[in-house]
Design an enzyme around this catalytic site. Structure first.
Site, PDB file in Angstrom:
ATOM      1  N   ARG A   6       0.825  -1.207   0.000  1.00  0.00           N
ATOM      2  CA  ARG A   6       0.000   0.000   0.000  1.00  0.00           C
ATOM      3  C   ARG A   6       0.853   1.249   0.000  1.00  0.00           C
ATOM      4  O   ARG A   6       1.964   1.264   0.505  1.00  0.00           O
ATOM      5  CB  ARG A   6      -0.879   0.039   1.263  1.00  0.00           C
ATOM      6  CG  ARG A   6      -2.052  -0.903   1.272  1.00  0.00           C
ATOM      7  CD  ARG A   6      -3.169  -0.479   0.349  1.00  0.00           C
ATOM      8  NE  ARG A   6      -3.420   0.947   0.334  1.00  0.00           N
ATOM      9  CZ  ARG A   6      -4.238   1.594   1.161  1.00  0.00           C
ATOM     10  NH1 ARG A   6      -4.898   0.967   2.094  1.00  0.00           N
ATOM     11  NH2 ARG A   6      -4.397   2.905   1.053  1.00  0.00           N
ATOM     12  N   ARG A  62       4.076   5.286 -16.089  1.00  0.00           N
ATOM     13  CA  ARG A  62       4.645   5.188 -17.431  1.00  0.00           C
ATOM     14  C   ARG A  62       5.975   5.922 -17.527  1.00  0.00           C
ATOM     15  O   ARG A  62       6.718   5.763 -18.475  1.00  0.00           O
ATOM     16  CB  ARG A  62       3.665   5.733 -18.470  1.00  0.00           C
ATOM     17  CG  ARG A  62       2.302   5.077 -18.426  1.00  0.00           C
ATOM     18  CD  ARG A  62       2.363   3.591 -18.740  1.00  0.00           C
ATOM     19  NE  ARG A  62       1.084   2.951 -18.462  1.00  0.00           N
ATOM     20  CZ  ARG A  62       0.937   1.921 -17.660  1.00  0.00           C
ATOM     21  NH1 ARG A  62       1.967   1.385 -17.045  1.00  0.00           N
ATOM     22  NH2 ARG A  62      -0.251   1.385 -17.461  1.00  0.00           N
ATOM     23  N   CYS A  74      -7.166   2.982 -12.566  1.00  0.00           N
ATOM     24  CA  CYS A  74      -7.482   4.116 -11.697  1.00  0.00           C
ATOM     25  C   CYS A  74      -8.968   4.101 -11.373  1.00  0.00           C
ATOM     26  O   CYS A  74      -9.796   3.685 -12.191  1.00  0.00           O
ATOM     27  CB  CYS A  74      -7.138   5.431 -12.387  1.00  0.00           C
ATOM     28  SG  CYS A  74      -5.388   5.659 -12.678  1.00  0.00           S
ATOM     29  N   GLU A  77     -11.966   6.844  -4.949  1.00  0.00           N
ATOM     30  CA  GLU A  77     -12.073   6.368  -3.568  1.00  0.00           C
ATOM     31  C   GLU A  77     -13.513   6.630  -3.103  1.00  0.00           C
ATOM     32  O   GLU A  77     -14.134   7.602  -3.534  1.00  0.00           O
ATOM     33  CB  GLU A  77     -11.075   7.150  -2.699  1.00  0.00           C
ATOM     34  CG  GLU A  77     -10.923   6.646  -1.306  1.00  0.00           C
ATOM     35  CD  GLU A  77     -10.212   5.300  -1.217  1.00  0.00           C
ATOM     36  OE1 GLU A  77     -10.515   4.562  -0.261  1.00  0.00           O
ATOM     37  OE2 GLU A  77      -9.383   4.983  -2.088  1.00  0.00           O
ATOM     38  N   ARG A  89      -4.181   7.047  -3.471  1.00  0.00           N
ATOM     39  CA  ARG A  89      -3.834   5.795  -2.808  1.00  0.00           C
ATOM     40  C   ARG A  89      -3.455   4.764  -3.868  1.00  0.00           C
ATOM     41  O   ARG A  89      -3.980   4.774  -4.975  1.00  0.00           O
ATOM     42  CB  ARG A  89      -5.012   5.274  -1.994  1.00  0.00           C
ATOM     43  CG  ARG A  89      -5.380   6.127  -0.805  1.00  0.00           C
ATOM     44  CD  ARG A  89      -6.673   5.588  -0.177  1.00  0.00           C
ATOM     45  NE  ARG A  89      -7.006   6.232   1.075  1.00  0.00           N
ATOM     46  CZ  ARG A  89      -7.748   7.326   1.198  1.00  0.00           C
ATOM     47  NH1 ARG A  89      -8.221   7.929   0.120  1.00  0.00           N
ATOM     48  NH2 ARG A  89      -8.013   7.828   2.383  1.00  0.00           N
ATOM     49  N   TYR A 107       3.437   5.909   3.219  1.00  0.00           N
ATOM     50  CA  TYR A 107       2.469   6.978   3.463  1.00  0.00           C
ATOM     51  C   TYR A 107       3.232   8.290   3.570  1.00  0.00           C
ATOM     52  O   TYR A 107       4.087   8.442   4.442  1.00  0.00           O
ATOM     53  CB  TYR A 107       1.661   6.696   4.735  1.00  0.00           C
ATOM     54  CG  TYR A 107       0.774   5.490   4.558  1.00  0.00           C
ATOM     55  CD1 TYR A 107      -0.514   5.631   4.057  1.00  0.00           C
ATOM     56  CD2 TYR A 107       1.237   4.214   4.843  1.00  0.00           C
ATOM     57  CE1 TYR A 107      -1.316   4.521   3.850  1.00  0.00           C
ATOM     58  CE2 TYR A 107       0.438   3.097   4.638  1.00  0.00           C
ATOM     59  CZ  TYR A 107      -0.840   3.264   4.141  1.00  0.00           C
ATOM     60  OH  TYR A 107      -1.636   2.172   3.933  1.00  0.00           O
ATOM     61  N   ARG A 115      -2.290   5.780   8.425  1.00  0.00           N
ATOM     62  CA  ARG A 115      -1.704   4.624   9.114  1.00  0.00           C
ATOM     63  C   ARG A 115      -0.534   5.048  10.007  1.00  0.00           C
ATOM     64  O   ARG A 115       0.605   4.645   9.775  1.00  0.00           O
ATOM     65  CB  ARG A 115      -1.247   3.571   8.101  1.00  0.00           C
ATOM     66  CG  ARG A 115      -2.336   2.838   7.356  1.00  0.00           C
ATOM     67  CD  ARG A 115      -3.282   2.029   8.249  1.00  0.00           C
ATOM     68  NE  ARG A 115      -2.639   1.069   9.113  1.00  0.00           N
ATOM     69  CZ  ARG A 115      -2.438  -0.212   8.809  1.00  0.00           C
ATOM     70  NH1 ARG A 115      -2.840  -0.689   7.661  1.00  0.00           N
ATOM     71  NH2 ARG A 115      -1.849  -1.020   9.674  1.00  0.00           N
TER      72      ARG A 115
END
Length: 120
Positions: A6, A62, A74, A77, A89, A107, A115
């Protein structure tokens, strides 16, 4: 074993160059800290909050050598009340021999708040 790695980063404006640059920064850090080889990646999911719509952040991948053929998707959220705004994210599905505890989730910027338990 396929593991999920993540990452998340926030930006300060809904601007193509800013979004691509931030996404590339986050991905390069994720790649570096987890020793990810593009050939070992099954797929990448990138989500953005509703306030980011100037560009597909997949464009950033890319720009990274060797990532041309990695499947990237893509999406938006889910808009949770009082959630972090201006956030990108990523979930990278990578074939690795690393254990869950050896994976370094990335993060950056205000996304650290997502987190804080993973910060060293």
């Amino acid at each position: 074993m396929i593991r999920g790695v993540r990452g998340a980063i926030t930006v300060e404006e809904n601007n193509e160059a800013v979004i691509v640059s931030a996404t590339e920064r986050m991905m390069r850090e994720l790649i570096l800290q987890n020793e990810v080889n593009a050939e070992d990646v099954a797929s990448v999911f990138i989500s953005v909050t509703n306030d980011l719509d100037d560009v597909f952040p997949a464009r950033a991948l890319r720009q990274i050598d060797g990532w041309k053929h990695v499947p990237v998707m893509c999406m938006k959220e889910i808009p949770v009340k009082n959630s972090l705004k201006m956030c990108i994210r990523v979930m990278v599905h990578v074939n690795t021999s690393k254990s869950q505890k050896e994976i370094n989730h990335i993060y950056l910027e205000r996304a650290i708040a997502l987190r804080p338990d993973l910060q060293s």
